[in-house]
Design a protein around this motif. Sequence first.
Motif, PDB file in Angstrom:
ATOM      1  N   LYS A   1      81.294   8.402   6.882  1.00 14.40           N
ATOM      2  CA  LYS A   1      82.252   7.451   6.149  1.00 14.40           C
ATOM      3  C   LYS A   1      82.465   6.342   6.558  1.00 14.40           C
ATOM      4  CE  LYS A   1      84.820  11.184   3.444  1.00 14.40           C
ATOM      5  NZ  LYS A   1      86.463  11.691   3.275  1.00 14.40           N
ATOM      6  N   ILE A   2      82.830   5.300   5.914  1.00 16.46           N
ATOM      7  CA  ILE A   2      83.060   4.091   6.720  1.00 16.46           C
ATOM      8  C   ILE A   2      84.313   3.201   5.998  1.00 16.46           C
ATOM      9  CG2 ILE A   2      81.469   2.692   5.089  1.00 16.46           C
ATOM     10  CD1 ILE A   2      80.898   0.770   7.438  1.00 16.46           C
ATOM     11  N   ARG A   3      85.038   2.644   6.420  1.00 21.06           N
ATOM     12  CA  ARG A   3      86.374   2.123   5.891  1.00 21.06           C
ATOM     13  C   ARG A   3      85.892   0.816   5.270  1.00 21.06           C
ATOM     14  NH1 ARG A   3      91.337   3.401   7.247  1.00 21.06           N
ATOM     15  NH2 ARG A   3      91.575   4.804   9.023  1.00 21.06           N
TER      16      ARG A   3
ATOM     17  N   LEU B   1      74.887  -2.791   3.593  1.00 18.50           N
ATOM     18  CA  LEU B   1      76.271  -2.993   4.067  1.00 18.50           C
ATOM     19  C   LEU B   1      76.344  -4.041   5.390  1.00 18.50           C
ATOM     20  CD1 LEU B   1      78.337   0.069   3.630  1.00 18.50           C
ATOM     21  CD2 LEU B   1      78.013  -1.684   1.913  1.00 18.50           C
ATOM     22  N   VAL B   2      76.928  -5.018   5.292  1.00 19.28           N
ATOM     23  CA  VAL B   2      76.826  -5.958   6.336  1.00 19.28           C
ATOM     24  C   VAL B   2      78.626  -5.577   7.193  1.00 19.28           C
ATOM     25  CG1 VAL B   2      77.088  -8.588   7.250  1.00 19.28           C
ATOM     26  CG2 VAL B   2      75.628  -7.939   5.339  1.00 19.28           C
ATOM     27  N   THR B   3      78.573  -5.101   8.430  1.00 13.54           N
ATOM     28  CA  THR B   3      79.693  -4.872   8.941  1.00 13.54           C
ATOM     29  C   THR B   3      79.597  -5.541  10.292  1.00 13.54           C
ATOM     30  OG1 THR B   3      78.807  -2.910  10.153  1.00 13.54           O
ATOM     31  CG2 THR B   3      79.520  -2.721   7.670  1.00 13.54           C
ATOM     32  N   GLU B   4      81.026  -5.443  10.988  1.00 10.62           N
ATOM     33  CA  GLU B   4      81.023  -5.946  12.272  1.00 10.62           C
ATOM     34  C   GLU B   4      80.140  -5.342  13.181  1.00 10.62           C
ATOM     35  OE1 GLU B   4      84.463  -6.917  15.599  1.00 10.62           O
ATOM     36  OE2 GLU B   4      84.836  -5.843  13.679  1.00 10.62           O
ATOM     37  N   SER B   5      79.809  -4.091  13.086  1.00 10.18           N
ATOM     38  CA  SER B   5      79.171  -3.332  14.245  1.00 10.18           C
ATOM     39  C   SER B   5      77.514  -3.373  13.705  1.00 10.18           C
ATOM     40  CB  SER B   5      79.702  -1.823  14.144  1.00 10.18           C
ATOM     41  OG  SER B   5      79.447  -0.969  12.796  1.00 10.18           O
ATOM     42  N   GLY B   6      77.161  -3.596  12.765  1.00  4.42           N
ATOM     43  CA  GLY B   6      75.560  -3.878  12.318  1.00  4.42           C
ATOM     44  C   GLY B   6      75.596  -3.749  10.911  1.00  4.42           C
ATOM     45  N   ILE B   7      74.236  -3.791  10.644  1.00  2.00           N
ATOM     46  CA  ILE B   7      73.780  -3.672   9.148  1.00  2.00           C
ATOM     47  C   ILE B   7      73.277  -2.436   8.845  1.00  2.00           C
ATOM     48  CG2 ILE B   7      72.084  -4.671   7.504  1.00  2.00           C
ATOM     49  CD1 ILE B   7      72.101  -7.236   8.826  1.00  2.00           C
ATOM     50  N   LEU B   8      73.980  -1.956   7.796  1.00  2.00           N
ATOM     51  CA  LEU B   8      73.401  -0.381   7.248  1.00  2.00           C
ATOM     52  C   LEU B   8      72.805  -0.458   6.121  1.00  2.00           C
ATOM     53  CD1 LEU B   8      76.942   1.373   8.045  1.00  2.00           C
ATOM     54  CD2 LEU B   8      75.151   1.582   9.327  1.00  2.00           C
ATOM     55  N   ILE B   9      71.685   0.391   6.027  1.00  2.04           N
ATOM     56  CA  ILE B   9      71.189   0.668   4.461  1.00  2.04           C
ATOM     57  C   ILE B   9      71.269   2.194   4.283  1.00  2.04           C
ATOM     58  CG2 ILE B   9      69.005   0.392   3.207  1.00  2.04           C
ATOM     59  CD1 ILE B   9      68.185  -1.754   5.738  1.00  2.04           C
ATOM     60  N   LYS B  10      72.007   2.464   3.311  1.00  2.00           N
ATOM     61  CA  LYS B  10      72.356   3.804   3.000  1.00  2.00           C
ATOM     62  C   LYS B  10      72.497   4.094   1.553  1.00  2.00           C
ATOM     63  CE  LYS B  10      72.963   5.143   7.441  1.00  2.00           C
ATOM     64  NZ  LYS B  10      72.115   6.095   8.006  1.00  2.00           N
ATOM     65  N   ARG B  11      72.611   5.351   1.211  1.00  2.01           N
ATOM     66  CA  ARG B  11      72.630   5.603  -0.305  1.00  2.01           C
ATOM     67  C   ARG B  11      74.198   5.839  -0.542  1.00  2.01           C
ATOM     68  NH1 ARG B  11      68.750   6.489  -3.765  1.00  2.01           N
ATOM     69  NH2 ARG B  11      67.073   7.099  -2.122  1.00  2.01           N
ATOM     70  N   ILE B  12      74.723   5.306  -1.540  1.00  4.36           N
ATOM     71  CA  ILE B  12      76.184   5.313  -1.724  1.00  4.36           C
ATOM     72  C   ILE B  12      76.458   6.988  -2.577  1.00  4.36           C
ATOM     73  CG2 ILE B  12      76.223   4.077  -3.986  1.00  4.36           C
ATOM     74  CD1 ILE B  12      78.944   3.115  -2.844  1.00  4.36           C
ATOM     75  N   ARG B  13      77.430   7.441  -2.014  1.00  8.11           N
ATOM     76  CA  ARG B  13      78.042   8.648  -2.697  1.00  8.11           C
ATOM     77  C   ARG B  13      79.380   8.530  -3.358  1.00  8.11           C
ATOM     78  NH1 ARG B  13      73.916  10.672  -4.999  1.00  8.11           N
ATOM     79  NH2 ARG B  13      72.272  11.162  -3.583  1.00  8.11           N
TER      80      ARG B  13
ATOM     81  N   ASP C   1      90.238   4.036   0.340  1.00 11.62           N
ATOM     82  CA  ASP C   1      90.032   3.495   1.783  1.00 11.62           C
ATOM     83  C   ASP C   1      88.541   3.693   2.367  1.00 11.62           C
ATOM     84  OD1 ASP C   1      92.693   2.856   1.318  1.00 11.62           O
ATOM     85  OD2 ASP C   1      93.225   4.636   2.382  1.00 11.62           O
ATOM     86  N   PHE C   2      87.958   4.644   2.097  1.00 15.82           N
ATOM     87  CA  PHE C   2      86.537   4.745   2.698  1.00 15.82           C
ATOM     88  C   PHE C   2      85.377   4.918   1.750  1.00 15.82           C
ATOM     89  CE2 PHE C   2      89.503   6.503   5.990  1.00 15.82           C
ATOM     90  CZ  PHE C   2      88.932   6.354   7.010  1.00 15.82           C
ATOM     91  N   LEU C   3      84.036   4.569   2.150  1.00 19.72           N
ATOM     92  CA  LEU C   3      83.171   4.636   1.441  1.00 19.72           C
ATOM     93  C   LEU C   3      82.118   5.962   1.873  1.00 19.72           C
ATOM     94  CD1 LEU C   3      82.011   3.121  -1.034  1.00 19.72           C
ATOM     95  CD2 LEU C   3      80.548   1.835   0.597  1.00 19.72           C
ATOM     96  N   LEU C   4      81.713   6.810   1.051  1.00 19.91           N
ATOM     97  CA  LEU C   4      80.904   7.658   1.520  1.00 19.91           C
ATOM     98  C   LEU C   4      79.380   7.253   1.638  1.00 19.91           C
ATOM     99  CD1 LEU C   4      81.029  10.724   2.675  1.00 19.91           C
ATOM    100  CD2 LEU C   4      80.548  11.499  -0.034  1.00 19.91           C
ATOM    101  N   LEU C   5      78.645   7.447   2.724  1.00 19.39           N
ATOM    102  CA  LEU C   5      77.337   7.032   2.868  1.00 19.39           C
ATOM    103  C   LEU C   5      76.359   8.198   3.036  1.00 19.39           C
ATOM    104  CD1 LEU C   5      77.977   3.751   4.586  1.00 19.39           C
ATOM    105  CD2 LEU C   5      77.557   4.081   2.366  1.00 19.39           C
ATOM    106  N   GLU C   6      75.358   8.254   2.466  1.00 20.51           N
ATOM    107  CA  GLU C   6      74.079   9.255   2.766  1.00 20.51           C
ATOM    108  C   GLU C   6      72.905   8.476   3.348  1.00 20.51           C
ATOM    109  OE1 GLU C   6      72.723  13.306   0.322  1.00 20.51           O
ATOM    110  OE2 GLU C   6      72.537  11.470  -0.747  1.00 20.51           O
TER     111      GLU C   6
ATOM    112  N   GLN D   1      66.182  13.609   6.460  1.00 13.59           N
ATOM    113  CA  GLN D   1      66.544  14.986   6.528  1.00 13.59           C
ATOM    114  C   GLN D   1      66.846  15.179   8.050  1.00 13.59           C
ATOM    115  OE1 GLN D   1      67.611  16.742   3.928  1.00 13.59           O
ATOM    116  NE2 GLN D   1      66.648  15.333   2.619  1.00 13.59           N
ATOM    117  N   LEU D   2      66.237  14.514   9.001  1.00 11.94           N
ATOM    118  CA  LEU D   2      66.208  14.861  10.406  1.00 11.94           C
ATOM    119  C   LEU D   2      67.642  14.255  11.038  1.00 11.94           C
ATOM    120  CD1 LEU D   2      62.723  14.701  11.406  1.00 11.94           C
ATOM    121  CD2 LEU D   2      63.963  16.660  10.969  1.00 11.94           C
ATOM    122  N   GLU D   3      68.300  13.272  10.396  1.00  9.32           N
ATOM    123  CA  GLU D   3      69.608  12.585  10.796  1.00  9.32           C
ATOM    124  C   GLU D   3      70.465  13.652  11.140  1.00  9.32           C
ATOM    125  OE1 GLU D   3      70.851   9.057  10.756  1.00  9.32           O
ATOM    126  OE2 GLU D   3      69.033   8.847  11.591  1.00  9.32           O
ATOM    127  N   PRO D   4      71.146  13.577  12.231  1.00  8.94           N
ATOM    128  CA  PRO D   4      72.048  14.523  12.747  1.00  8.94           C
ATOM    129  C   PRO D   4      73.340  14.459  11.874  1.00  8.94           C
ATOM    130  CG  PRO D   4      71.957  12.693  14.264  1.00  8.94           C
ATOM    131  CD  PRO D   4      70.786  12.697  13.432  1.00  8.94           C
TER     132      PRO D   4
END
Length: 267
Positions: free
Chosen positions: A209-211, A174-186, A192-197, A201-204
């Motif tokens: 969610k992202i709008r 995902l290309v967003t204003e705050s940065g580039i995210l690489i995630k797994r979509i759920r 209105d929101f997208l759920l990302l995973e 496993q060590l990620e806090p």
Amino acid sequence: MHFQLKFINHQAILIMTKRAFIGERIKALRKQNGYSQSLVAEKLFISQAAYSLIENSQNGIAVDHIINLSKLYNVTTDFILKGDKYLIRIDPSNGFIPLIKASAHAGFIKNFHKENSFEVADWYRIPGFNPAYEQKLFEVAGDSMTPTLLSGDVLICQDQPKIDNILDGSLILLVTESGILIKRIRLDNNTDFLLLESDNQLEPDQLKKIRKSEIYQAMVVRGKISSVMIPHHQIASKGKIQNMEEAIDFLKKELFKLNRKLSSLEK
């Protein structure tokens, strides 16, 4: 003085010769494509008479016209100017994909909404891979998707204009204003929101969610290029896991058959 005139005449002959060769090449290209002079002139935004003078070597040719003719005939500008046939045209039609390195992510986002949204010096052909349009290569930065992706891996990404059409569990960039995210979509019922995973496993915050309104572009990850070699003991472990998964699938099928038999007996 005599020498100077001779030199000037020699230069004039060279210019006329170059014009003649350019005129011959663009005339040959026009005929090969079955175009009329008036049609080509229209593409160059000049009159048919003005184009005829260029083709017949009576007038020089402007840089803009050379560029437009190279696009019209899908040849290099060097072919029009010098007749060089063996130069490679670097664009998606020839199998090249642009690479956006990790160090260029911020610049890519900053210039995203401009007409020429980004400039890259690196274009690559991937052996055995036939790219489609709207594909880009992105270098991975960070460890949020470890062990699936490692920092330095290069992802092959395909633009997906309709986010809702992306399959559950797919890797997305995902290309967003705050940065580039690489995630797994759920998949989520929230429109209105997208759920990302995260796969790490060590990620806090493994789920976030992202709008959807904050997303400039969504791209599905089609593959990756990695320089990391898997150690032999890990390959052996993966083989055991695969055998276990196959055994579980077999048991599931057998249980399904037994349930159907039991259901028929109860009737």
